[in-house]
Design a protein around this motif. Sequence first.
Motif, PDB file in Angstrom:
ATOM      1  N   GLY A 132       0.811  -1.246   0.100  1.00  0.00           N
ATOM      2  CA  GLY A 132       0.054  -0.142  -0.072  1.00  0.00           C
ATOM      3  C   GLY A 132       0.760   1.412   0.040  1.00  0.00           C
ATOM      4  N   SER A 155      -1.652  -2.291  -3.934  1.00  0.00           N
ATOM      5  CA  SER A 155      -2.529  -0.934  -4.339  1.00  0.00           C
ATOM      6  C   SER A 155      -2.205  -0.441  -5.564  1.00  0.00           C
ATOM      7  N   ARG A 200      -5.559   0.666   1.235  1.00  0.00           N
ATOM      8  CA  ARG A 200      -6.349  -0.632   0.861  1.00  0.00           C
ATOM      9  C   ARG A 200      -7.782  -0.542   1.409  1.00  0.00           C
TER      10      ARG A 200
END
Lengths: 352, 352
Positions: A132, A155, A200
């Motif tokens: 992420g 991500s 996320r």
Amino acid sequence: MAQLTSNGSVPTLADVARHANVSTATVSRCLNSPDQVVGETRERVLKAVRELGYAPNFGARALAAKHTNTVGAVIPTMENAVFARGLQAFQEELGRHGKTLLVASSAYNETLEDEQVRALVARGADGLLLIGYDRSSELYAFLAKRKVPALVAWSYAAQKEQPAIGFDNRAAMAELARLVIGHGHRHIACISAPIASNDRARGRVQGIGDAMTEAGLAPDDLLLIETPYGIETGEAAFRQVMADTPETTVVMCANDVLAIGALRAAREMGVRVPEDVSVTGFDDIEIAMLAEPALTTVHVPHREMGRRAATLMIQMLRDGDTGQSVELPTDIRLRRSLGPARSGDLSKASMA
Amino acid sequence: MAQLTSNGSVPTLADVARHANVSTATVSRCLNSPDQVVGETRERVLKAVRELGYAPNFGARALAAKHTNTVGAVIPTMENAVFARGLQAFQEELGRHGKTLLVASSAYNETLEDEQVRALVARGADGLLLIGYDRSSELYAFLAKRKVPALVAWSYAAQKEQPAIGFDNRAAMAELARLVIGHGHRHIACISAPIASNDRARGRVQGIGDAMTEAGLAPDDLLLIETPYGIETGEAAFRQVMADTPETTVVMCANDVLAIGALRAAREMGVRVPEDVSVTGFDDIEIAMLAEPALTTVHVPHREMGRRAATLMIQMLRDGDTGQSVELPTDIRLRRSLGPARSGDLSKASMA
């Protein structure tokens, strides 16, 4: 095996050179560029390395070679099969290129992640895989200063500069929410990991809101319960949903593990899934399919993501490339845990 | 934030010293023994460290401090919840003592484990956690020569010298096999991970043999299928058992994941568990309880093992202690997947 160093201490490069009767430069070459050393000499040096139990000193070697062939990864937890699976594929591909993966896990704690990133850099990681985008700008600045390439995974957001390989969490969850709403659900609850420092989870919750808005529902009506990752926490959150908003007809969980907890709580409470309440997940881990009833969820290509992250990382390390971000597709696995919304109240009678 | 190094390169200790207007020795002391530096100076140095993005160079720091506060672990796979859970507890306890854990996973491959151990040592790991005893004597000799303490976990054998914290896999499985035989089972099959270089799996298979011998059964009659770790492989192995030896009344799996695969295959084949065939596991991971039917298995205290491994490791690192091995108890969780042995043949009719 004889102890061959002069004083019983940790063997040095010089000890290996003496034992193999070559110069220290030849030993270095054998370890860093074996192709440049003739076979017989190489064998003799490697035999000495083995016999003495010599391991190259990181500091010296890194200074000489400028890279250590070690890649680091910091993941939020080892106890989530999705990260384990993606990392396994990441490691397999790195291994084919002679690189070793070292993993730290941050327990979803930003301060700990920061420390672990710095520790991996101090230990000589050539590059880092991070999960992420959410982390301090100081940490990104630190990595840039140290010239350690960092690749984000799990991500993908088109507008971000940081190289990433992942998927659009928000769009994926919006697609599932459209399907849920298409089944007649209007009273939606969401159980998610804490969203403050987890892009996320935040994206997934926003995706539900997007689909609600499209359908003329008020996103503010979404009941959101944030809870740490785990089966037990998912279980407790489901009980809270049913106590706080008994009109709920579907519980959308931001990951499969929370959803498994919700299914377990439903079973214990005598709430039938999907007849009384539907439950959905996100990730498509193995137990999603084995659960009773099988879980409707968003399938994420974890292995593919890990494999391609390795390919991109290798390219970034080799070419000093900034890395071209990659968006991977997700798709919905419709299974029995999602059904049409029940009409009317959940009668007390049906609950054990 | 200004780039403060003279030439735009990676900042050095000297750059920090110059920026904070102190000696390099003071910077070192700040990083290694902050208690010995007065507050105001320490703040100034740490501010310079942050602003420059300085990270201590491992080589120099290790030479100065003789330790890096990094502990390494090599586990067979991240995709098994038992290791993930134990390591999480191991890490939490290490973290309380200011140590960082770096993990490598060997994919059950001995050569890869060897490389990863050497890479962790080269990266400066102060100590190592390793799973089970099985590895080459050369690797143990290497660790001894490098004076890196290694602690074995997930196994315990009284006669071994290597410090370990674990449980007796053989005795634990023998206890479960006695319970199985007590349910009238005489035709026993076992699905296990490959046992050649895995003392945990080997011990579990031997434990079944021990209980068979005690009960007057011939251990050679045990049908053993070795297969890599995984749900799909467990599924295939169960199909093979039922095809090769339809007289089997119980399938004892050497871990829960293989058992989950066996349960899935049974469901697909229309074999009822436990009415037609009983299935057992080992580990007691979360899905053991969630499986349908819930799985009879051996409960292993994974978190407790991880936590105590950390305590022992810290002691070994601090005192140069050789480490006193610890045996942890296991116990059996009797759930619905184990029932009385059926009498007579498994009729073709009951199989879909």
